[in-house]
Each structure stands twice: as structure tokens, then as C-alpha cells.
Design an enzyme around this catalytic site. Structure first.
Site, PDB file in Angstrom:
ATOM      1  N   TYR A  11      33.967  27.090  54.084  1.00  0.00           N
ATOM      2  CA  TYR A  11      32.686  26.744  53.626  1.00  0.00           C
ATOM      3  C   TYR A  11      32.629  25.429  52.835  1.00  0.00           C
ATOM      4  CZ  TYR A  11      28.843  27.187  50.207  1.00  0.00           C
ATOM      5  OH  TYR A  11      27.682  27.047  49.613  1.00  0.00           O
ATOM      6  N   ASP A  31      43.656  24.427  59.848  1.00  0.00           N
ATOM      7  CA  ASP A  31      43.030  25.800  59.507  1.00  0.00           C
ATOM      8  C   ASP A  31      43.599  26.595  60.669  1.00  0.00           C
ATOM      9  OD1 ASP A  31      41.065  27.904  59.041  1.00  0.00           O
ATOM     10  OD2 ASP A  31      40.070  26.297  57.754  1.00  0.00           O
ATOM     11  N   SER A  34      41.460  32.163  59.468  1.00  0.00           N
ATOM     12  CA  SER A  34      41.460  33.527  59.260  1.00  0.00           C
ATOM     13  C   SER A  34      40.212  33.908  58.505  1.00  0.00           C
ATOM     14  CB  SER A  34      42.806  33.495  58.196  1.00  0.00           C
ATOM     15  OG  SER A  34      42.425  32.912  56.966  1.00  0.00           O
ATOM     16  N   ASN A  35      39.599  32.979  57.887  1.00  0.00           N
ATOM     17  CA  ASN A  35      38.273  33.441  57.240  1.00  0.00           C
ATOM     18  C   ASN A  35      37.181  32.187  57.561  1.00  0.00           C
ATOM     19  OD1 ASN A  35      36.505  34.902  55.686  1.00  0.00           O
ATOM     20  ND2 ASN A  35      36.884  33.778  53.822  1.00  0.00           N
ATOM     21  N   PHE A  80      42.376  23.530  50.350  1.00  0.00           N
ATOM     22  CA  PHE A  80      41.201  24.625  50.238  1.00  0.00           C
ATOM     23  C   PHE A  80      41.829  25.867  50.658  1.00  0.00           C
ATOM     24  CE2 PHE A  80      38.625  20.748  51.320  1.00  0.00           C
ATOM     25  CZ  PHE A  80      38.019  20.798  50.199  1.00  0.00           C
ATOM     26  N   SER A 130      39.593  27.189  40.201  1.00  0.00           N
ATOM     27  CA  SER A 130      38.075  27.956  39.763  1.00  0.00           C
ATOM     28  C   SER A 130      37.972  28.131  38.313  1.00  0.00           C
ATOM     29  CB  SER A 130      38.525  29.182  40.633  1.00  0.00           C
ATOM     30  OG  SER A 130      37.267  30.087  40.201  1.00  0.00           O
ATOM     31  N   TYR A 154      43.315  37.523  42.108  1.00  0.00           N
ATOM     32  CA  TYR A 154      42.771  36.360  42.739  1.00  0.00           C
ATOM     33  C   TYR A 154      42.811  35.165  41.628  1.00  0.00           C
ATOM     34  CZ  TYR A 154      39.312  32.568  43.539  1.00  0.00           C
ATOM     35  OH  TYR A 154      38.696  31.537  43.549  1.00  0.00           O
ATOM     36  N   LYS A 158      45.192  31.511  41.254  1.00  0.00           N
ATOM     37  CA  LYS A 158      44.616  30.116  40.693  1.00  0.00           C
ATOM     38  C   LYS A 158      45.221  29.494  39.434  1.00  0.00           C
ATOM     39  CE  LYS A 158      41.562  29.679  44.216  1.00  0.00           C
ATOM     40  NZ  LYS A 158      41.986  28.622  44.976  1.00  0.00           N
ATOM     41  N   ASN A 204      29.307  37.439  46.955  1.00  0.00           N
ATOM     42  CA  ASN A 204      28.798  36.793  46.024  1.00  0.00           C
ATOM     43  C   ASN A 204      27.174  36.788  46.093  1.00  0.00           C
ATOM     44  OD1 ASN A 204      31.242  35.082  47.213  1.00  0.00           O
ATOM     45  ND2 ASN A 204      31.285  35.435  44.884  1.00  0.00           N
ATOM     46  N   GLY A 299      34.773  43.736  35.487  1.00  0.00           N
ATOM     47  CA  GLY A 299      35.422  42.226  35.472  1.00  0.00           C
ATOM     48  C   GLY A 299      34.266  41.100  35.261  1.00  0.00           C
ATOM     49  N   ASP A 300      33.091  41.250  35.433  1.00  0.00           N
ATOM     50  CA  ASP A 300      32.182  40.288  35.233  1.00  0.00           C
ATOM     51  C   ASP A 300      31.783  39.625  33.886  1.00  0.00           C
ATOM     52  OD1 ASP A 300      31.347  39.810  37.883  1.00  0.00           O
ATOM     53  OD2 ASP A 300      29.475  40.784  37.676  1.00  0.00           O
TER      54      ASP A 300
HETATM   55  C1  UD1 Z   1      33.013  35.356  41.393  1.00  0.00           C
HETATM   56  C2  UD1 Z   1      34.438  35.942  41.427  1.00  0.00           C
HETATM   57  C3  UD1 Z   1      35.005  34.690  40.763  1.00  0.00           C
HETATM   58  C4  UD1 Z   1      35.203  33.808  42.093  1.00  0.00           C
HETATM   59  C5  UD1 Z   1      33.658  33.249  42.561  1.00  0.00           C
HETATM   60  C6  UD1 Z   1      33.809  32.354  43.730  1.00  0.00           C
HETATM   61  C7  UD1 Z   1      34.039  38.096  40.420  1.00  0.00           C
HETATM   62  C8  UD1 Z   1      34.001  38.794  39.291  1.00  0.00           C
HETATM   63  N1  UD1 Z   1      34.037  36.549  40.178  1.00  0.00           N
HETATM   64  O1  UD1 Z   1      32.183  34.738  40.582  1.00  0.00           O
HETATM   65  O2  UD1 Z   1      36.297  34.908  40.444  1.00  0.00           O
HETATM   66  O3  UD1 Z   1      35.990  32.598  41.468  1.00  0.00           O
HETATM   67  O4  UD1 Z   1      32.975  34.337  42.783  1.00  0.00           O
HETATM   68  O5  UD1 Z   1      33.876  33.158  45.115  1.00  0.00           O
HETATM   69  O6  UD1 Z   1      33.857  38.757  41.575  1.00  0.00           O
HETATM   70  N2  UD1 Z   1      25.868  39.594  41.281  1.00  0.00           N
HETATM   71  C9  UD1 Z   1      24.629  40.448  41.506  1.00  0.00           C
HETATM   72  N3  UD1 Z   1      24.626  41.236  42.599  1.00  0.00           N
HETATM   73  C10 UD1 Z   1      25.567  40.990  43.723  1.00  0.00           C
HETATM   74  C11 UD1 Z   1      26.446  39.830  43.592  1.00  0.00           C
HETATM   75  C12 UD1 Z   1      26.537  39.260  42.231  1.00  0.00           C
HETATM   76  O7  UD1 Z   1      23.874  40.877  40.456  1.00  0.00           O
HETATM   77  O8  UD1 Z   1      25.192  41.593  44.547  1.00  0.00           O
HETATM   78  C13 UD1 Z   1      25.608  38.797  40.149  1.00  0.00           C
HETATM   79  C14 UD1 Z   1      26.963  38.839  39.296  1.00  0.00           C
HETATM   80  O9  UD1 Z   1      27.034  39.931  38.317  1.00  0.00           O
HETATM   81  C15 UD1 Z   1      26.941  37.663  38.508  1.00  0.00           C
HETATM   82  C16 UD1 Z   1      26.029  36.551  39.508  1.00  0.00           C
HETATM   83  O10 UD1 Z   1      25.406  37.519  40.289  1.00  0.00           O
HETATM   84  O11 UD1 Z   1      26.339  37.690  37.184  1.00  0.00           O
HETATM   85  C17 UD1 Z   1      27.172  35.803  40.335  1.00  0.00           C
HETATM   86  O12 UD1 Z   1      28.046  36.741  40.969  1.00  0.00           O
HETATM   87  P1  UD1 Z   1      28.951  35.980  42.151  1.00  0.00           P
HETATM   88  O13 UD1 Z   1      28.268  35.193  43.129  1.00  0.00           O
HETATM   89  O14 UD1 Z   1      29.641  37.114  42.584  1.00  0.00           O
HETATM   90  O15 UD1 Z   1      29.915  35.019  41.354  1.00  0.00           O
HETATM   91  P2  UD1 Z   1      30.723  35.037  40.172  1.00  0.00           P
HETATM   92  O16 UD1 Z   1      30.791  36.624  39.608  1.00  0.00           O
HETATM   93  O17 UD1 Z   1      30.456  33.907  38.966  1.00  0.00           O
END
Ligand code: UD1
Length: 343
Positions: A11, A31, A34-35, A80, A130, A154, A158, A204, A299-300
Site C-alpha cells: 500500500y 517484493d 505475501s500481502n 517497507f 509507526s 507488532y 518496530k 483498520n 489495546g486501543d
Molecule cells: C492500528 C494499530 C496500530 C498500527 C496501525 C496501522 C491497533 C490497536 N493498532 O492503529 O498498531 O500501527 O493500525 O496499521 O490495532 N475502529 C473502529 N471500528 C473498526 C476499526 C477501527 O471503531 O472496525 C476505530 C479504532 O478503535 C480507532 C480508530 O478506529 O479508534 C482507528 O483504528 P485503526 O484504523 O485500526 O488504527 P489504529 O488503531 O490507530
């Protein structure tokens, strides 16, 4: 001006390849897909009007990486290539330590082994780190001197690679190393030809929202609405992948011109909540994005955004694009490629 991009078909790598061509560099993609998907190479050719060389193989294969370095003699390497799914890293930690730490060691050993050979440029590396290295930050915005920690394998990888690079640079000051701490990369190239293509159900936020808007999932689960943030949902520093790609070009130019190593945040300096992203995506797509409130994801963190001052001072780089542009470009990619790169 060859630049080797490990994970260059992924990406962020693919968007950086385009930005490098536009800046007059000659990227070479290494590359193992793999992903990522080989079809990205043809898309890159369409966007740039040039064929980007591909070295297909694994960064863990040190002798092969050495042969690639000897063949192309890159003035810079951008590393990357890595696995990045937090949940998977908890379930399969050894995979992450092997690929992410082992992969970096392998690349660095290959660079070290070839650096002293005739006609090889000085070792110059840009590393994809990150904002995860800040763990649960004590406050926002986050500057580069905040304490680092990790909450999952993960993030641990880093941190370890950052530490390896510091030790390497202390031992070998002729290395030029840029450590780039990405915040939350989203969006896609405005052509709609390249973008994020998660293999499974996206972890994400933005790719998940895009798949809800197109009807692949019924609703978004919003992970928690009781955080100490203005609307109770998590706040992140979303950065357009085109701005991030430009940050890599600026980092390489700075390393090559100034010859000094550095660590910088790549973010916009402002945060958006989950619900703000939902609303912006609805505006960009003209589609509803239904959501339900779900429990917090373990973990969030509540909120996380960058202080990007150092990047601007050091690189002359600043993120330009708004959340609305991020959503519009993510939507164009999603609509044009409902199955990503797969036919
Ligand atoms: C996540 C990873 C982080 C990584 C980054 C890049 C976790 C805890 N952290 O960051 O280590 O470097 O991705 O890939 O996984 N959310 C929802 N619903 C969803 C998905 C996300 O509400 O279905 C919320 C999450 O709670 C957060 C925000 O959206 O508040 C962003 O989430 P996400 O895109 O997964 O990024 P990070 O958690 O910041």
C-alpha cells in the site's frame, strides 16, 4: 538515482514508487507479494508511464538481497516490507519477530556486506516505523522524544528495529538512516488505480468504512463511545497516503543532501474521531455508513496525533490533504476496484 523499495508493491510502497518517479528517481520494487498483488506493477506502469523494475523474492534471503543491491547499486533503500496486523501478531508472535526483525537484519546485513565494494553508494536507509512505538501516549500532540513502549508483538518489532538502527548508526556513523513514524495512513492515489487492498476483513477503520459504504458489510462496529474525547470515540491522526509518499521522497532527499540520520513523525498534527470519519465518508461517497456502538477494542488508545513540527523543519515537508480528500480518494479506489487487485 536508483532507490530500492522492499515491500514496494504494498500500500504505502506503491504510492511512494509513484512519488519517486515524479521526483526524478528510479524506484526498483523488491517484493514477495505475501500481502500484495503482482497486478500493482501494471497499475504503476499506467500511472507513471514507465516500467518499474521488479525483483521478486524474500527480504529474508540475504545472499539474494546482496545480489539485488550489486545489480542496482541504489543510492537509497526504503524498507517497507513487514507484516502489520496487530491481532495476528498477538496470535502468531514468532511470525512477526521472524519477518519484521529477521527481515530488517537480513536487509541490513546485505547492505553492510556490499557497502564497502567498489562503486557502491554510501548506505542510506529509510525505515517504516509507526506511531505504535509511542504506546499509550501521556498527552497529545506527540513529539519524537516521547517515551516509547509496546503493547503487542507488532509494535514490539518496530521498537526493536528502531533500536537496532540506533546501535548500527552508533557503530557505523557513515550510515544515513531516516526513521519515519507513520500515524494513520489512509486514502489512495487520485487515479483510483492503486490503493489499500486488505487480504481479509480489514482491521483498520477506513478500509472497513469503505467496504460498508459499498455494501460488503452491513455496519461498522465503532469500538467504544466512552473515551475521554469530544464525541467519546477514538481520535487518530489520519494522513493521506499521497502526503505520506511525499514524506518519503523528502526524507530521501534530506538524507542524500545533508548526510545526517534522523527520526520524524509523519502525521498531519490534527485528530479526527471515528464518527467524524464516518460522516466524512458519507459526504464523499453519497452513501450511508450504518454503524453500531461496540465494546472498546483491547489495546486501543483514546487519542493519538502527531506534532509534525520536526518533519517540517527538517524535511520542508507538510501534509496537505484534508479528511474529505482522504475519503474521496479511498472511495474512488473502492468503487473502481471492489475486489482490490483481484479480478
Ligand atoms: C492500528 C494499530 C496500530 C498500527 C496501525 C496501522 C491497533 C490497536 N493498532 O492503529 O498498531 O500501527 O493500525 O496499521 O490495532 N475502529 C473502529 N471500528 C473498526 C476499526 C477501527 O471503531 O472496525 C476505530 C479504532 O478503535 C480507532 C480508530 O478506529 O479508534 C482507528 O483504528 P485503526 O484504523 O485500526 O488504527 P489504529 O488503531 O490507530
Amino acid at each position: 538515482m536508483n532507490i530500492l523499495l522492499t515491500g514496494g508493491a504494498g500500500y504505502i510502497g506503491s504510492h511512494t514508487a509513484v512519488a519517486l518517479v515524479e521526483a526524478g528517481f528510479r524506484p526498483i520494487v523488491l517484493d514477495n507479494f505475501s500481502n500484495s498483488h503482482p497486478a500493482v506493477m501494471e497499475r504503476l506502469a499506467r500511472i507513471t508511464g514507465t516500467t518499474i523494475p521488479l525483483e521478486r523474492g524474500d527480504v529474508l534471503d540475504t545472499p539474494w538481497v546482496e545480489s539485488v543491491l550489486r545489480q542496482h547499486r541504489p543510492v537509497g533503500v526504503v524498507h517497507f516490507a513487514a507484516d502489520k496486523a496487530v491481532g495476528e501478531s498477538v496470535a502468531q508472535p514468532l511470525k512477526y519477530f521472524h519477518h519484521n526483525i529477521g527481515g530488517a537484519v537480513s536487509l541490513l546485513r546485505a547492505m553492510e556486506a556490499t557497502a564497502s565494494e567498489a562503486d557502491m553508494p554510501a548506505p542510506t536507509l529509510v525505515f517504516s516505523s509507526s506511531a505504535t512505538v509511542y504506546g499509550d501516549p501521556a498527552s497529545v500532540p506527540i513529539t519524537e522524544d516521547f517515551p516509547r513502549s509496546h503493547t503487542n508483538p507488532y509494535g514490539h518489532t518496530k521498537l526493536v528495529v528502531e533500536d537496532m538502527l540506533t546501535a548500527l548508526n552508533a557503530a557505523q556513523p557513515n550510515w544515513r538512516i531516516a526513521t519515519l513514524r507513520y500515524f494513520n495512513p489512509v486514502g489512495a492515489h487520485p487515479s483510483g488505480l492503486i490503493g489499500e487492498d486488505p487480504a481479509d476483513i480489514p482491521n483498520n477503520l477506513m478500509p472497513y468504512v469503505a467496504q460498508v459504504a459499498i455494501g460488503r458489510h452491513e455496519a461498522l462496529s465503532v469500538f467504544g463511545d466512552d473515551y475521554p474525547t469530544p464525541d467519546g470515540t477514538g481520535v487518530r491522526d489520519y494522513i493521506h497516503v499521497q502526503d505520506l509518499a511525499a514524506g518519503h521522497v523528502a526524507a530521501l532527499q534530506t538524507l542524500l543532501n545533508k548526510g545526517k540520520s534522523f527520526t520524524v513523525n509523519l502525521g498531519t498534527g490534527r485528530g479526527h474521531s471515528v464518527l467524524e470519519v464516518v460522516k466524512a465518508f458519507e459526504r464523499a461517497s453519497g452513501r450511508p455508513v450504518p454503524y453500531r456502538i461496540a465494546p472498546r477494542r483491547p489495546g486501543d488508545v483514546a487519542q493519538c496525533w502527531a506534532d509534525p513540527t520536526r518533519a517540517e523543519a527538517l524535511l520542508g515537508w507538510k501534509a496537505q490533504r484534508t479528511l474529505d480528500e482522504m475519503c474521496a480518494d479511498a472511495w474512488r479506489w473502492q468503487q473502481g476496484n471492489p475486489n482490490g487487485y483481484r479480478p
